[in-house]
Every structure is written in structure tokens, then in C-alpha cells.
Design an enzyme around this catalytic site. Structure first.
Site, PDB file in Angstrom:
ATOM      1  N   GLY A 127      16.457 -12.765  19.746  1.00  0.00           N
ATOM      2  CA  GLY A 127      16.524 -12.649  21.203  1.00  0.00           C
ATOM      3  C   GLY A 127      17.879 -13.070  21.736  1.00  0.00           C
ATOM      4  N   TYR A 128      18.840 -12.196  21.586  1.00  0.00           N
ATOM      5  CA  TYR A 128      20.186 -12.453  22.116  1.00  0.00           C
ATOM      6  C   TYR A 128      20.422 -11.636  23.386  1.00  0.00           C
ATOM      7  CZ  TYR A 128      22.217 -14.834  17.982  1.00  0.00           C
ATOM      8  OH  TYR A 128      22.535 -15.707  16.983  1.00  0.00           O
ATOM      9  N   SER A 129      20.386 -10.296  23.226  1.00  0.00           N
ATOM     10  CA  SER A 129      20.813  -9.389  24.301  1.00  0.00           C
ATOM     11  C   SER A 129      19.888  -9.460  25.505  1.00  0.00           C
ATOM     12  CB  SER A 129      20.831  -7.950  23.795  1.00  0.00           C
ATOM     13  OG  SER A 129      21.613  -7.855  22.637  1.00  0.00           O
ATOM     14  N   GLU A 244      25.135 -12.025   9.639  1.00  0.00           N
ATOM     15  CA  GLU A 244      24.590 -10.729  10.036  1.00  0.00           C
ATOM     16  C   GLU A 244      25.493  -9.627   9.495  1.00  0.00           C
ATOM     17  OE1 GLU A 244      23.987 -10.410  14.248  1.00  0.00           O
ATOM     18  OE2 GLU A 244      23.489  -8.278  14.156  1.00  0.00           O
ATOM     19  N   SER A 382      29.463  -3.533  19.055  1.00  0.00           N
ATOM     20  CA  SER A 382      29.774  -2.098  19.071  1.00  0.00           C
ATOM     21  C   SER A 382      31.097  -1.840  18.344  1.00  0.00           C
ATOM     22  CB  SER A 382      29.882  -1.595  20.507  1.00  0.00           C
ATOM     23  OG  SER A 382      31.106  -2.040  21.076  1.00  0.00           O
ATOM     24  N   ASN A 383      31.323  -0.581  17.973  1.00  0.00           N
ATOM     25  CA  ASN A 383      32.566  -0.270  17.256  1.00  0.00           C
ATOM     26  C   ASN A 383      33.800  -0.538  18.122  1.00  0.00           C
ATOM     27  OD1 ASN A 383      30.998   0.366  15.114  1.00  0.00           O
ATOM     28  ND2 ASN A 383      31.815   2.439  14.812  1.00  0.00           N
ATOM     29  N   GLU A 384      33.644  -0.448  19.446  1.00  0.00           N
ATOM     30  CA  GLU A 384      34.777  -0.773  20.320  1.00  0.00           C
ATOM     31  C   GLU A 384      35.075  -2.275  20.214  1.00  0.00           C
ATOM     32  OE1 GLU A 384      32.091   1.153  21.476  1.00  0.00           O
ATOM     33  OE2 GLU A 384      33.299   2.914  20.986  1.00  0.00           O
TER      34      GLU A 384
HETATM   35  C1  LIG Z   1      18.475   0.094  18.299  1.00  0.00           C
HETATM   36  C2  LIG Z   1      19.028  -1.206  18.791  1.00  0.00           C
HETATM   37  C3  LIG Z   1      18.542  -2.396  18.269  1.00  0.00           C
HETATM   38  C4  LIG Z   1      19.005  -3.631  18.743  1.00  0.00           C
HETATM   39  N1  LIG Z   1      18.430  -4.793  18.270  1.00  0.00           N
HETATM   40  C5  LIG Z   1      18.753  -5.982  18.862  1.00  0.00           C
HETATM   41  C6  LIG Z   1      18.043  -7.189  18.516  1.00  0.00           C
HETATM   42  O1  LIG Z   1      17.143  -7.195  17.669  1.00  0.00           O
HETATM   43  N2  LIG Z   1      18.354  -8.318  19.180  1.00  0.00           N
HETATM   44  C7  LIG Z   1      19.333  -8.372  20.123  1.00  0.00           C
HETATM   45  O2  LIG Z   1      19.581  -9.441  20.666  1.00  0.00           O
HETATM   46  N3  LIG Z   1      20.030  -7.253  20.467  1.00  0.00           N
HETATM   47  C8  LIG Z   1      19.759  -6.048  19.862  1.00  0.00           C
HETATM   48  N4  LIG Z   1      20.435  -4.904  20.236  1.00  0.00           N
HETATM   49  C9  LIG Z   1      21.397  -4.958  21.343  1.00  0.00           C
HETATM   50  C10 LIG Z   1      22.825  -4.694  20.933  1.00  0.00           C
HETATM   51  O3  LIG Z   1      23.371  -5.793  20.317  1.00  0.00           O
HETATM   52  C11 LIG Z   1      23.574  -4.259  22.215  1.00  0.00           C
HETATM   53  O4  LIG Z   1      23.140  -2.964  22.516  1.00  0.00           O
HETATM   54  C12 LIG Z   1      25.065  -4.277  22.031  1.00  0.00           C
HETATM   55  O5  LIG Z   1      25.510  -5.585  22.026  1.00  0.00           O
HETATM   56  C13 LIG Z   1      25.787  -3.518  23.151  1.00  0.00           C
HETATM   57  O6  LIG Z   1      25.393  -3.950  24.403  1.00  0.00           O
HETATM   58  P1  LIG Z   1      24.918  -2.937  25.535  1.00  0.00           P
HETATM   59  O7  LIG Z   1      23.943  -2.035  24.952  1.00  0.00           O
HETATM   60  O8  LIG Z   1      24.530  -3.736  26.706  1.00  0.00           O
HETATM   61  O9  LIG Z   1      26.217  -2.084  25.890  1.00  0.00           O
HETATM   62  P2  LIG Z   1      27.449  -2.540  26.784  1.00  0.00           P
HETATM   63  O10 LIG Z   1      27.937  -3.851  26.335  1.00  0.00           O
HETATM   64  O11 LIG Z   1      27.128  -2.359  28.199  1.00  0.00           O
HETATM   65  O12 LIG Z   1      28.535  -1.473  26.347  1.00  0.00           O
HETATM   66  C14 LIG Z   1      28.616  -0.156  26.867  1.00  0.00           C
HETATM   67  C15 LIG Z   1      29.861   0.496  26.303  1.00  0.00           C
HETATM   68  O13 LIG Z   1      31.011  -0.228  26.724  1.00  0.00           O
HETATM   69  C16 LIG Z   1      31.790  -0.610  25.614  1.00  0.00           C
HETATM   70  N5  LIG Z   1      32.440  -1.875  25.886  1.00  0.00           N
HETATM   71  C17 LIG Z   1      31.862  -3.024  26.313  1.00  0.00           C
HETATM   72  N6  LIG Z   1      32.789  -3.975  26.438  1.00  0.00           N
HETATM   73  C18 LIG Z   1      33.982  -3.437  26.066  1.00  0.00           C
HETATM   74  C19 LIG Z   1      35.311  -3.922  25.969  1.00  0.00           C
HETATM   75  N7  LIG Z   1      35.604  -5.178  26.276  1.00  0.00           N
HETATM   76  N8  LIG Z   1      36.272  -3.070  25.551  1.00  0.00           N
HETATM   77  C20 LIG Z   1      35.973  -1.795  25.238  1.00  0.00           C
HETATM   78  N9  LIG Z   1      34.732  -1.283  25.307  1.00  0.00           N
HETATM   79  C21 LIG Z   1      33.750  -2.093  25.724  1.00  0.00           C
HETATM   80  C22 LIG Z   1      30.796  -0.713  24.483  1.00  0.00           C
HETATM   81  O14 LIG Z   1      31.428  -0.605  23.238  1.00  0.00           O
HETATM   82  C23 LIG Z   1      29.905   0.474  24.772  1.00  0.00           C
HETATM   83  O15 LIG Z   1      30.518   1.637  24.320  1.00  0.00           O
HETATM   84  C24 LIG Z   1      20.002  -3.667  19.750  1.00  0.00           C
HETATM   85  C25 LIG Z   1      20.515  -2.466  20.250  1.00  0.00           C
HETATM   86  C26 LIG Z   1      20.050  -1.248  19.800  1.00  0.00           C
HETATM   87  C27 LIG Z   1      20.609   0.021  20.377  1.00  0.00           C
END
Ligand SMILES: Cc1cc2nc3c(=O)[nH]c(=O)nc-3n(C[C@H](O)[C@H](O)[C@H](O)COP(=O)(O)OP(=O)(O)OC[C@H]3O[C@@H](n4cnc5c(N)ncnc54)[C@H](O)[C@@H]3O)c2cc1C
Lengths: 397, 356
Positions: A127-129, A244, A382-384
Site C-alpha cells: 500500500g504505497y500509491s 523490489e 515509471s520508465n521516465e
Molecule cells: C498494474 C499496476 C499495478 C500496480 N501495483 C501497485 C501496488 O501493488 N502497490 C502500489 O503501491 N502501487 C502499485 N502501482 C502503482 C504504480 O506504482 C504507479 O502507477 C506509478 O508509480 C505511477 O504513478 P501514477 O500511475 O500515478 O502516474 P503519474 O505519476 O501520474 O505519472 C503519469 C505520467 O507522468 C510521468 N511523470 C511523472 N513524473 C514525472 C517527472 N518528474 N518527469 C517526467 N515524467 C514524469 C510518468 O512517467 C507517467 O508517464 C501499480 C500500478 C499498475 C499500473
């Protein structure tokens, strides 16, 4: 320099292979063969089989009931098990929480929680996000307020993978709003059966429901469930992240995916030849295979540089980016390979009813997997975000 | 040279866009996906003259050019519509129209009272159109026997236009859908399809296949590529909105230069797709038709993948869900590459046609 495994490593590989021959039942590779996610019972059965052999906690020290394997042994194990299509080890308890408790948990916590991870008594989720805290995790808001001998938790977590199976969740919670956001975060263990916890599934593009939203309303959590010190959770979370990221390259999955892709390309008829003999298609498959061969060695170079039991540093960001690009390209080529069979919507939820299956067996999940694996470049940083880490830590820009 | 729409075309575009944005919201789209189409919207399309605009005056309509097709399908794409206008109004009825409507069905098609599907592809045939279904003459009638794969809109169709061989000759036939074995299923991104089994199904002879199938598929490919363009346009709008409103690290994610550049590339490629659609629309009845079909389908297939992958990536997790609008558009756009030949198929075909 010598690319061959040492005699000891070869012997280890033979031991793993013999174990898999004897102990991995065919029914547990069904999910891998069909490209669907294993169900709860399949995960639990495989964990129990590994645990009986003492091979469940691949990156725990022996003292805690782990294997004590070095990076190359872990790699060999990973390679052999994914090649057979065995379920993956569910990472949340074993690869994430375990190492944190071993390093920062109290002796009591270690004695209580670690054996339960091994036995399968507890199923953990992460439970992070939160809706507002993704890449910017430190902005998280879910709050824990101390009230006598317990904490009162209010807020929301999201994207909680396999939360529907879990009875425990480790959370990053806000315990202070003073100072930098990172300095007011704690690491808290929460029983999901507590009153006030609510779980709702999120349906993904392929129709699967592997992630969830989790709400906390006045949830009482014993104060003894705080790991380490209050407001030091960010440090523990960063430590967890390095673990991780072990095996982040996904070489085993990529190899299995490539083998599957080649099988499809031999079976699909394209005009008057197998698709395999279409030079334009073959060129793209060759290109990704060449990339994968090099990446497998990059992976070994990085993992063998890390000391036994340790996780690699910022180099793991390279593995994440390249590894996910390769896996996603394999998924895209697999979707291309199945041609018009990509159209039937064959959701995982149809699994089990044979009537749901349209077209050749290899086509069932190719579209779903392509869509679902878009997640690879989003989660776990994310890859970014990974490229930013590379720019900062490796390029020093 | 003039890239502007005529005033009639402009009016049709405006009224269609208004109609679709009034009729399609998340709920009605979900219902249409469930049912395979929306009867209300179908009736509305007929009333607005949208179906008629797909046919020439000779055929009972008032349009029928490549630009009419492109305009209409771009709007359907923009709305994420799932209604089977391509299959009924362009593909199957294009074949009927080309053969002078021997069964007299076009009036009903234009009135919106009949649904059609073209049963052509067969299991294992990929995109090549290998036809092994057999037609046998029995008195004045014909009987069809064989299997057709992934026949889009077959579950909703009243009649099937079927390709079948009689010896070396491939011809086209019309069969009642009710007499064929239909195994229906939903299509990724909306609509219905079926595996069709023909066990001596009685059918009417329509005419020889000749260039008829290629001509109808060229028109359907244009429709599909124009729909893809509309889907891309809407995805672009959604993604730009999201880049402006989603905040991380205390600022909109659209302020990160890396995302700005990626979105700029997406925009450039969507404009390429628009030009490719224009190229095909303008050459649909010209001598260089097939080279344009392949050029456009190849380019749109490649751009579709870029747009889908980049838009999901830039949305992060929310882009992976069915609940958020992007999901439907991304899935529908992904499927564009899986009908009438994918980017790879048309690359090879383009090379062959260019060498000839
Ligand atoms: C299938 C799936 C399973 C997951 N499982 C878990 C889990 O078990 N527990 C948990 O805690 N989380 C989980 N996650 C969450 C995951 O870690 C987040 O989706 C991830 O951290 C990205 O956050 P966001 O989706 O809010 O996108 P955002 O952070 O809103 O990003 C949107 C876009 O902006 C880009 N971006 C953001 N900041 C920057 C920057 N500074 N510079 C350039 N680009 C940027 C990102 O790369 C992305 O392309 C899961 C996600 C998915 C899709």
C-alpha cells in the site's frame, strides 16, 4: 573473463532442474502456458512446494529461513522456473516486506511475521500509491494518528496488486506534516480484516481485476505494527525499492515470451509460407532477440557485481528500462503474429469455461497480455522516472 | 488544390458530430458495447442521412466518394462509436452496390432497416483471403459449405455476403444469417463477431468476385483508417487535458519537457495519419488505388501503435483501466491493425505493387 557457469553453478542448475522435474506439477504451468495470471490456489500451492524444499525465500539469509543464494544462483533459479512456466513468487511478502523486517524490524516483529510469510499464513500486499501520489510518492496523504496504544488510520491507497487475496497490507502512512514530506512518513503493517478497511477491484484493459482500491476509515492498528521508527518510513521504503528491483530485467519472462512468439510464427500461415518466413516479420523478431541476448548479459554483469544478498544500485534502472522495452516489443509482435485472432475479446474472467475460447490456443491471451503489460513501464517507478534516476545518479547531470 | 470541405460536407460533419456527442456518453457507450450496437443511434444515423451519404446517387444515396467515407468515419472514431456502419454500410453493401444490387437490399440498408456482414476470412487464412468454402449448384439454388473466421457483425446481421469457390472460380453469394451456424463473441474495443459454420446453407448467387472484393475492401480500409484518425484525435485531446491537469511534484506533468516532446511527436504522427487518409480518399477510384490502400493502412497501423502506447504511458496507471475513457479508445485503436491486413502485410504489398 569467462561466460560459462562454473562447475558449482552448473551443478546448482542441475539440482534446480531435477527439483522442477520432480516437484513442479503440470497443472501449475497451465497459467504460464496460456499466458493468464495464476489464481490464488495456484500461487499458494507453488509457494508451499518451494517452502518444503527451503527455496521460497530466494533472497533471505539462511538465518531467517531463506536460501542465502548469491545473485547468480538466484538468476539461475529464476531462469529455470520461468522457462517451465511456473508461477512467479508473489513478491510482496517475500521480496519486499521480508528484507525490510530483517533490516529494520524488531526481533519480535521478525519472529512473528517472517515465519508466517514462509508458511503462507499471511498474504501481503503493498500500500504505497494513492490517487494523488504516484511518481511523487512522498506526497502521500493517508494518515495515521497515534491514539494511546494504537494508530487510527484514514485515507486511501490504490493500484494495490492482488489486494483481493491479501489479509495484510504494508503501508506508507503520513504521521507528520512538519518539515519535508519525506520526513513525515511511517511504515505501518495493517490487518485488512480490521473494521473500516474496504477493498474495491479496478478492472484493467484486458478485463482482469488484479489491482484494487483500498479505503481506510478510522482503522485501529496496534502501535506495535510500526516498523522501525516513526517518521523514518521513507528510508525503509527506499531500501525496499532496491529489493523490489532485483530481477527487474525480467530476462526469464522475455525468454519465455520470445519462445512462445517463435512457436506462433511457425504455426501461423502467411500466404503460402509460415509467418516465420516472412522476411519483414522475421527481421523484427531477430532484432528483439539480438537485444535480448545482450540484455541478458547486461543483467548478469549487474547482478554479479552486487555482493551476495545485496541488491544492485542505480544500474537497476537501466535494466528496468531496457527489460520492459524488450518485453513490450515481444508482446506487440505476439499480437501482430496472431493476426485477425486478436479481435475476439477473451478476458481472463472467462478462464475455466472452455466455451470462451476462440481460435488457436496460442491466440487466447495475446491481445490481453499486450494491453496488460503496458503496466511494465508504468509501475515500480515509471520508465521516465528511471531515466531521471540514470541521468542523476549515473550521468551526474 | 483545395483541402477545405464543401459546404454540404461541412454541414454533414457538423450535424453528425453534434448528434454523436449528444448520444454517446460513458453509459450509452457501455450499453452499446454490451449489445454490439445501439439501435437508437443506428436509427439516428439513417435519419441524418449518414448511411445514404456512403452511396452514390445511382445507388440511391447522395455521396459515395472517398471524402464522404473519410468524413463520416472520422466522426464515428472521435465519438468512440461501436456501431457496425463499416460492415453494413461500406463493406458488405459495397459489394452489393458494385454488383448492381442483385438482391435489392440497398434501399433497406440506407433506411437503416437491415444489417449485413461480409463472411470472407477463414480459419488459418490470416489476411490473404484464402477461400476454401465451397459453393455447389443445386437446381436454381446454391449451397455453401465451409467455415468463416472472425466475421465482424455476423451476430447482428440479417444477411451474410459470402465468398466461396466453385472449382477455381471465386464468387459472391448471399445467405440468410439464420441458416448458418453462428458462434458469437464480443470484439476487443466494441462490436460483435462470430465464427460462422456453413453446412450446405442455401444461398443466392450475386456475381463473380473479380475486383469486387478488393474494391470493397479498399473502401472499408479507408473507413477504418478514417475511424482510426478520429480515435487518435480524441485520444490526443484526452491526453493533452490530462497533461495539463494531473499534478505530481507540485506541478502539472505536462510541464515536464520529456512529456512535452513525446506529445509533440504524437501530434506530428497524427498529422501524418491525417494526410495518409486524405491520400487514400483522393485515390480511391484512381489507377493507383491499391498502392494507396497499402501505404495508408501501413502508416495508420504504425501510428496507431505509437498513439496507444504513448497515451497510456503518459497517463500512468489510470490509462490502464476500463473505467477511464481512454481505455475504450485505446483498445479500439489497437484493433485497427487487425482487419484488412496489418502494417506488416501492407508493407510487403506496397513493396510488391511499387516494383510492378
Ligand atoms: C498494474 C499496476 C499495478 C500496480 N501495483 C501497485 C501496488 O501493488 N502497490 C502500489 O503501491 N502501487 C502499485 N502501482 C502503482 C504504480 O506504482 C504507479 O502507477 C506509478 O508509480 C505511477 O504513478 P501514477 O500511475 O500515478 O502516474 P503519474 O505519476 O501520474 O505519472 C503519469 C505520467 O507522468 C510521468 N511523470 C511523472 N513524473 C514525472 C517527472 N518528474 N518527469 C517526467 N515524467 C514524469 C510518468 O512517467 C507517467 O508517464 C501499480 C500500478 C499498475 C499500473
Amino acid at each position: 573473463m569467462n561466460l560459462d557457469y562454473s562447475d558449482d553453478q552448473k551443478a546448482f542448475r542441475a539440482e534446480v532442474q531435477a527439483f522442477l522435474d520432480a516437484e513442479l506439477p503440470e497443472r501449475l504451468t497451465d497459467a504460464g502456458r496460456k499466458g493468464r495470471a495464476p489464481n490464488k490456489a495456484e500461487y499458494e500451492e507453488w509457494h508451499a512446494i518451494l517452502n518444503r524444499r527451503g527455496w521460497l525465500a530466494v533472497n533471505w539469509p539462511v538465518a531467517f529461513g531463506g536460501t542465502g543464494w548469491d545473485a547468480v544462483q538466484r538468476h539461475i533459479f529464476e531462469e529455470e522456473t520461468t522457462a517451465r512456466g511456473a508461477p512467479r513468487i508473489v513478491p510482496f511478502g517475500l521480496h519486499m516486506l521480508g528484507p525490510v523486517l530483517q533490516k529494520f524490524g524488531s526481533e519480535e516483529q521478525q519472529n512473528h511475521w517472517l515465519p508466517r510469510i514462509l508458511s503462507g499464513e499471511d498474504w501481503w500486499c503493498q500500500g504505497y500509491s494513492e490517487p494523488g501520489a504516484g511518481s511523487d510518492l512522498a506526497s502521500l496523504k493517508c494518515e495515521a494518528v497515534r491514539d494511546g496504544d494504537h494508530f487510527l488510520v484514514n485515507g486511501q491507497k490504490t493500484w494495490t496488486t492482488l489486494g483481493q487475496h491479501a489479509n495484510m497490507i504494508f503501508c506508507l502512512v503520513r504521521t507528520s506534516k512538519e518539515g519535508k514530506p519525506q520526513e513525515g512518513i511511517s511504515f505501518l503493517l495493517i490487518d485488512m480484516n480490521s473494521p473500516g478497511v474496504e477493498v474495491r477491484p479496478i478492472v484493467l484493459l484486458d478485463g482482469s481485476a488484479e489491482v484494487n482500491e483500498v479505503w481506510f476509515t478510522d482503522v485501529k492498528v496496534p502501535a506495535s505494527n510500526i516498523v522501525g521508527e516513526v517518521n523514518k518510513g521513507w528510508t525503509y521504503a527506499k531500501y525496499l525499492l532496491t529489493h523490489e528491483r532485483t530481477n527487474i530485467a525480467g530476462v526469464g519472462f522475455a525468454n519465455a515470451g520470445l519462445a512462445n512468439l517463435k512457436r506462433i510464427a511457425r504455426a501461423e500461415v502467411d500466404g503460402d509460407r509460415p509467418l516465420n518466413d516472412n522476411p519483414h516479420f522475421a527481421a523484427r523478431v531477430a532484432r528483439v532477440e539480438i537485444d535480448l541476448m545482450a540484455m541478458a548479459t547486461t543483467n548478469l554483469r549487474v547482478v554479479s557485481a552486487a555482493a551476495s544478498g545485496q541488491a544492485p544500485g542505480p544500474e537497476s534502472s537501466m535494466l528496468k528500462v531496457k527489460g520492459t522495452i524488450i518485453r513490450q516489443e515481444i508482446n506487440a509482435l505476439t499480437r501482430t503474429a496472431i493476426g485477425p485472432w486478436a479481435l475476439p475479446f477473451q478476458s481472463e474472467t472467462l478462464e475455466g469455461s472452455n466455451e470462451g475460447e476462440i481460435g488457436p490456443d496460442y491466440a487466447q491471451r495475446a491481445t490481453g497480455q499486450y494491453l496488460n503489460n503496458r503496466k511494465l513501464s508504468i509501475y515500480g517507478g515509471s520508465n521516465e522516472v528511471q531515466r531521471s534516476i540514470i541521468a542523476k545518479s549515473l550521468l551526474e547531470l | 488544390m483545395n483541402f477545405d470541405l464543401s459546404s454540404e460536407a461541412q454541414m454533414l460533419q457538423d450535424s453528425l458530430r453534434r448528434f454523436l456527442s449528444d448520444s454517446y456518453d460513458a453509459d450509452s457507450r457501455a450499453r452499446a458495447i454490451e449489445a454490439g450496437y445501439s439501435p437508437d443511434i443506428w436509427a439516428g444515423l439513417a435519419d441524418l442521412g449518414v448511411i445514404g451519404a456512403l452511396f452514390t446517387e445511382d445507388q440511391g444515396g447522395f455521396g459515395g466518394t472517398g471524402f464522404d467515407i473519410a468524413l463520416i468515419f472520422e466522426e464515428l472514431g472521435r465519438a468512440g462509436a461501436v456501431d457496425p456502419l463499416l460492415d453494413t454500410g461500406v463493406l458488405a453493401s459495397g459489394i452489393l452496390a458494385d454488383l448492381d444490387d442483385p438482391a435489392g437490399l440497398l434501399d433497406e440498408v440506407i433506411a437503416g432497416s437491415v444489417q449485413l456482414a461480409f463472411a470472407h476470412g477463414e480459419p488459418g487464412g490470416r489476411y490473404g483471403g484464402r477461400v476454401q468454402t465451397v459453393a455447389t449448384q443445386v437446381g436454381d439454388d446454391w449451397h455453401l459449405a465451409g467455415r468463416k473466421a472472425v466475421v465482424v457483425n455476423a451476430p447482428l446481421a440479417d444477411h451474410l455476403v459470402v465468398s466461396a469457390r466453385n472449382g477455381d472460380e471465386i464468387s459472391l453469394y448471399l445467405a440468410e444469417k439464420g441458416l448458418a451456424g453462428i458462434r458469437p463473441y464480443p470484439v476487443t474495443g466494441g462490436g460483435m463477431a462470430a465464427e460462422v459454420t456453413l453446412e450446405n446453407v442455401p444461398a443466392t448467387y450475386l456475381g463473380p468476385a473479380g475486383d469486387v472484393i478488393a474494391r470493397a475492401e479498399a473502401r472499408a480500409t479507408l473507413a477504418l483508417c478514417a475511424e482510426a484518425l478520429g480515435l487518435m484525435e480524441h485520444i490526443r485531446t484526452l491526453t493533452i487535458d490530462y497533461l495539463k491537469t494531473r499534478k505530481q511534484f507540485g506541478r502539472p506533468i505536462g510541464s515536464f519537457q520529456v512529456l512535452q516532446h513525446r506529445m509533440a511527436d504524437v501530434l506530428i504522427e497524427i498529422e501524418q495519419a491525417r494526410s495518409a487518409v486524405v491520400n487514400l480518399a483522393g485515390n480511391l477510384d484512381g489507377p493507383d488505388r491499391d498502392r494507396h490502400v497499402s501505404a495508408t493502412k501501413n502508416l495508420v497501423g504504425e501510428v496507431a501503435r505509437l498513439v496507444v502506447e504513448e497515451s497510456i504511458q503518459m497517463h500512468g496507471g489510470i490509462g490502464m483501466t476500463t473505467e477511464y475513457e481512454l481505455g475504450h479508445f485505446a483498445k479500439r485503436l489497437t484493433m485497427v491493425d487487425h482487419r484488412f491486413g496489418d502494417a506488416l502485410y501492407h508493407l510487403e504489398r506496397f513493396i510488391a505493387l511499387s516494383a510492378a
